[in-house]
Design an enzyme around this catalytic site. Structure first.
Site, PDB file in Angstrom:
ATOM      1  N   GLU A 154      -2.424  -8.917   3.768  1.00 50.25           N
ATOM      2  CA  GLU A 154      -2.855  -9.481   5.137  1.00 50.25           C
ATOM      3  C   GLU A 154      -4.514  -9.465   5.234  1.00 50.25           C
ATOM      4  OE1 GLU A 154      -2.446  -4.943   5.724  1.00 50.25           O
ATOM      5  OE2 GLU A 154      -1.700  -6.490   4.393  1.00 50.25           O
ATOM      6  N   HIS A 174      -3.952  -4.944   0.068  1.00 46.52           N
ATOM      7  CA  HIS A 174      -3.434  -5.446   1.491  1.00 46.52           C
ATOM      8  C   HIS A 174      -3.406  -6.855   1.557  1.00 46.52           C
ATOM      9  CE1 HIS A 174      -3.022  -1.750   3.687  1.00 46.52           C
ATOM     10  NE2 HIS A 174      -3.921  -1.212   3.058  1.00 46.52           N
ATOM     11  N   CYS A 189       0.851  -1.191  -0.063  1.00 41.57           N
ATOM     12  CA  CYS A 189       0.217   0.023   0.101  1.00 41.57           C
ATOM     13  C   CYS A 189       0.806   1.468   0.018  1.00 41.57           C
ATOM     14  CB  CYS A 189      -0.966  -0.107   1.039  1.00 41.57           C
ATOM     15  SG  CYS A 189      -2.362   1.023   1.025  1.00 41.57           S
TER      16      CYS A 189
END
Length: 193
Positions: free
Chosen positions: A177, A175, A77
């Site tokens: 995650e 992202h 990001c």
């Protein structure tokens, strides 16, 4: 394997640490140049505003360390955006790793882009086992236009770079995650590089 997550006060690093742990690895959060240089893999995350994040990097001297790293580095990001030459957000000069500019979505698009979107034209070992048009999670108002270093694209009013690579440096706008199984697989692929 030593994994360092660069800690420079730009949010969201704990969720990346937990994602790495779910894959069976331990990562250290670090702002220590020597510890980062000694790691086998480096993750450069970031949530927030480009100019203030760049000030934080400069205050630690990490703005000089990151471009010199030789091991695989993954920018996530804002981390990816700071690795570019320039970001319109806050009129920010970046680290100059990627030969790219970061620009704001036009007023025609609702910003920030928040939520799930597809990645396609996947061109890297980072995407091994990931299918074309896979969904990933994004939150951003600025983007990198497609360029020579683009290794995945996304469409949101305009086609843009959702992943980028140059030498040992990788960047993803999404992202991993927060991107469910696909994101976990991409993170795992990075850790296996």
């Amino acid at each position: 394997m030593k994994i360092a997550i660069i800690d420079y006060g730009a949010g969201n690093i704990q969720s990346i640490k937990f994602a790495v742990k779910r894959l069976g690895f331990e990562a250290v959060l670090s702002s220590n140049a020597e510890e980062i240089k000694a790691a086998d893999k480096v993750i450069f995350p970031g949530v927030g505003e480009a100019s203030s994040a760049m000030k934080m990097l400069k205050s630690t001297g990490l703005h000089n360390v990151i471009p010199e790293l030789n091991q695989p580095v993954l920018g996530i990001c804002l981390g990816m955006q700071l690795m570019c030459e320039y970001c319109e957000e806050g009129d920010t000069t970046g680290l100059g790793i990627f030969d790219a500019q970061v620009v704001k979505f036009s007023d025609k698009e609702k910003v920030p882009q928040i939520g799930w979107n597809q990645i396609y034209d996947l061109q890297s070992e980072l995407f091994e086992g990931i299918k074309e048009q896979e969904y990933v999670y994004l939150v951003h108002s600025f983007y990198i236009p497609e360029c020579e270093e683009t290794i995945a694209s996304t469409e949101y009013g305009v086609e843009y770079t959702s992943a980028i690579k140059k030498n040992n440096f990788y960047g993803v706008q999404f992202h991993p995650e927060k991107s469910s199984n696909a994101g976990e697989k991409i993170l795992e692929n990075f850790l296996k590089l």
